[in-house]
Design an enzyme around this catalytic site. Structure first.
Site, mmCIF file in Angstrom:
data_model
loop_
_atom_site.group_PDB
_atom_site.id
_atom_site.type_symbol
_atom_site.label_atom_id
_atom_site.label_comp_id
_atom_site.label_asym_id
_atom_site.label_seq_id
_atom_site.Cartn_x
_atom_site.Cartn_y
_atom_site.Cartn_z
ATOM 1 N N HIS A 42 -36.194 -6.594 -51.656
ATOM 2 C CA HIS A 42 -36.788 -5.577 -52.531
ATOM 3 C C HIS A 42 -37.203 -6.202 -53.864
ATOM 4 O O HIS A 42 -36.361 -6.599 -54.655
ATOM 5 C CB HIS A 42 -35.774 -4.461 -52.751
ATOM 6 C CG HIS A 42 -36.322 -3.250 -53.429
ATOM 7 N ND1 HIS A 42 -37.650 -3.123 -53.794
ATOM 8 C CD2 HIS A 42 -35.717 -2.082 -53.808
ATOM 9 C CE1 HIS A 42 -37.829 -1.944 -54.368
ATOM 10 N NE2 HIS A 42 -36.668 -1.304 -54.383
ATOM 11 N N HIS A 56 -41.140 2.597 -47.640
ATOM 12 C CA HIS A 56 -40.398 2.039 -48.776
ATOM 13 C C HIS A 56 -39.113 1.397 -48.253
ATOM 14 O O HIS A 56 -38.801 0.263 -48.608
ATOM 15 C CB HIS A 56 -40.085 3.136 -49.778
ATOM 16 C CG HIS A 56 -39.304 2.679 -50.962
ATOM 17 N ND1 HIS A 56 -39.787 1.733 -51.847
ATOM 18 C CD2 HIS A 56 -38.064 3.010 -51.410
ATOM 19 C CE1 HIS A 56 -38.893 1.515 -52.801
ATOM 20 N NE2 HIS A 56 -37.829 2.269 -52.554
ATOM 21 N N LYS A 89 -39.672 -4.842 -46.216
ATOM 22 C CA LYS A 89 -38.534 -5.268 -47.040
ATOM 23 C C LYS A 89 -37.426 -5.889 -46.198
ATOM 24 O O LYS A 89 -36.544 -6.567 -46.730
ATOM 25 C CB LYS A 89 -37.985 -4.095 -47.856
ATOM 26 C CG LYS A 89 -38.874 -3.654 -49.011
ATOM 27 C CD LYS A 89 -38.194 -2.589 -49.857
ATOM 28 C CE LYS A 89 -39.107 -2.087 -50.962
ATOM 29 N NZ LYS A 89 -40.204 -1.243 -50.439
ATOM 30 N N PHE A 116 -35.906 4.687 -58.844
ATOM 31 C CA PHE A 116 -34.854 5.401 -59.566
ATOM 32 C C PHE A 116 -35.501 6.349 -60.579
ATOM 33 O O PHE A 116 -36.488 6.001 -61.232
ATOM 34 C CB PHE A 116 -33.958 4.412 -60.321
ATOM 35 C CG PHE A 116 -32.940 3.718 -59.457
ATOM 36 C CD1 PHE A 116 -32.810 3.988 -58.105
ATOM 37 C CD2 PHE A 116 -32.083 2.775 -60.004
ATOM 38 C CE1 PHE A 116 -31.866 3.347 -57.317
ATOM 39 C CE2 PHE A 116 -31.126 2.124 -59.236
ATOM 40 C CZ PHE A 116 -31.014 2.417 -57.892
ATOM 41 N N GLU A 147 -36.516 9.199 -46.458
ATOM 42 C CA GLU A 147 -37.931 8.863 -46.311
ATOM 43 C C GLU A 147 -38.455 9.264 -44.936
ATOM 44 O O GLU A 147 -39.548 9.838 -44.832
ATOM 45 C CB GLU A 147 -38.172 7.369 -46.538
ATOM 46 C CG GLU A 147 -39.649 7.007 -46.431
ATOM 47 C CD GLU A 147 -39.969 5.576 -46.780
ATOM 48 O OE1 GLU A 147 -41.167 5.249 -46.908
ATOM 49 O OE2 GLU A 147 -39.024 4.771 -46.933
ATOM 50 N N CYS A 182 -39.080 1.296 -59.192
ATOM 51 C CA CYS A 182 -39.602 0.553 -58.043
ATOM 52 C C CYS A 182 -40.922 1.102 -57.522
ATOM 53 O O CYS A 182 -41.504 0.531 -56.583
ATOM 54 C CB CYS A 182 -38.558 0.524 -56.934
ATOM 55 S SG CYS A 182 -37.014 -0.257 -57.476
#
Length: 416
Positions: free
Chosen positions: A342, A305, A337, A402, A316, A165
């Protein structure tokens, strides 16, 4: 001599708008894009909703023969790139030296739709395997970058960074550096994703990464909220046209924003989970600030994010607090988001478009669905709940993937 790099065009294809103007209108008005899946019957899955494109028709953009040759992620890539090039005022005939014009384009999943369909057809008729001759080029993650280059005759650097991502933010950073270091004058950068398939839905469900708020999809993506339970998978594309400042000014381009720095790092921690204290994220953001020649005292806004996962949102904000120190309570943070869902490998690109508009309009879109802030978040975070005007010069966007991939980019408001 280092070149300054500016953005002169944008394209957007998202669940909340299929052009930059529609996309931005949804962001500032908090119009969520999640709804029940229509591409197939999702009744046997734990999650039955996603962020689908609402009005996209392939026939509006491609003839029948052309459409059959491309996977949906390539359709999305070309449509966004066309809007961006048009927005930048560049046609194929305008590219004076095609060797100094290139494409860096990302996708995390590539042609997963084609792969799923082809494999299904084979197992239904194993005695007569009839794979399409386009099967391989349609599934490759680098096909979109090649198609964009072909359409506009761009013969310069061309490849596809893949870092889950964080992929399309990596694409923008790589394009930025190719121009900054003098290897190119013009670059198309971005990413596209078409992941709403049985396989992707099932796979992410098995990881328990997706929200299961089936009774109210529009409120499922809720970054930083106490009751968040996973992300909303979405499809779409975002494109940016990057140019050296000299090149843009020489052709009289309309400059939208400047890119000043980028950072990439790894958590080196876990296959899917973020580092609990966000150590890799801190390093990614710090590199972006350093390359920009600024400190946290100059930073005016962060587009997080923030996917709406229980662990990721906390790590985060811990990273942001570690980076910003005494300014943690002063820097407004938002999570777009919450509106778009996403877009996986295309997330950084569509959020790059959002960041340019945020700086242009001096307006921060609100984080919707934030009803009860998670008490486990670092205390004092300045999370923007409602769209608001804010004076900004420098803004930062994060994307994490990931595998522990982190990418951060800093943009600056353009002041002619």
């Amino acid at each position: 001599m280092s070149q300054r790099v500016v953005i002169t065009g944008m394209g957007a294809l998202s669940p909340v708008g299929e052009s930059v103007s529609e996309f931005w209108d949804s962001l500032i008005n908090g119009k969520a894009g999640a709804a029940k899946i229509t591409k197939f019957d999702p009744q046997y899955f734990k999650t039955n909703f996603a962020g689908e494109l609402k009005n996209f028709s392939v026939s509006d953009h491609f003839d029948r023969k052309e459409a059959r040759k491309y996977d949906p992620y390539c359709h999305y890539a070309l449509v966004a790139a066309r809007e961006a090039m048009n927005n930048a005022g560049i046609t194929k005939d305008d590219v004076k030296d095609p060797r100094r014009a290139g494409v860096i384009w990302s996708s995390a999943n590539g042609g997963i739709t084609t792969f799923e369909q082809g494999t299904k057809e084979y197992f239904e008729n194993p005695e007569t395997p009839r794979y399409s001759p386009f099967f391989i080029p349609k599934i490759l993650v680098d096909t979109a970058s090649g198609l964009i280059a072909m359409e506009f005759g761009l013969m310069g650097v061309n490849y596809c960074p893949v870092s889950a991502c964080a992929s399309s933010t990596a694409s923008i950073i790589e394009a930025f550096r190719n121009i900054k270091e003098g290897r190119a004058d013009v670059m198309v950068a971005g990413g596209s994703e078409a992941p709403i398939t049985h396989a992707a839905l099932g796979g992410f469900s098995a990881l328990k990464a997706l929200s299961t708020r089936n009774d109210d999809p529009a409120k499922a993506s809720r970054p930083f909220d106490r009751d968040r339970d996973g992300f909303v998978m979405s499809e779409g594309s975002g494109a940016l046209i990057l140019e050296s400042l000299d090149h843009a000014q020489a052709r009289g381009a309309n400059i939208l924003a400047e890119i000043t720095g980028g950072g990439m790092s790894a958590d080196a921690y876990h296959m899917t989970a973020t580092h609990p204290d966000g150590e890799g994220a801190v390093w990614s953001m710090q590199q972006a600030l350093d390359e920009s020649g600024i400190t946290v005292d100059d930073l005016d806004h962060i587009n997080a994010h923030a996917t709406s996962t229980p662990v990721g949102d906390i790590s985060e904000l811990k990273a942001v607090k570690s980076l910003t120190g005494n300014r943690f309570k002063e820097i407004p943070v938002t999570a777009t988001k919450s509106i778009t869902g996403h877009l996986l490998g295309a997330a950084g690109a569509i959020e790059g478009v959002a960041l340019v508009k945020t700086l242009e309009e001096q307006t921060i879109p609100g984080t919707i669905n934030l009803e009860n802030i998670d008490e486990n978040l670092p205390e004092g975070a300045l999370i923007v709940k409602e769209t608001q005007s804010h004076r900004m010069t420098y803004a930062l966007s994060n994307t994490f993937g990931f595998g522990g991939h982190n990418a951060s980019i800093v943009m600056k408001k353009w002041n002619a």
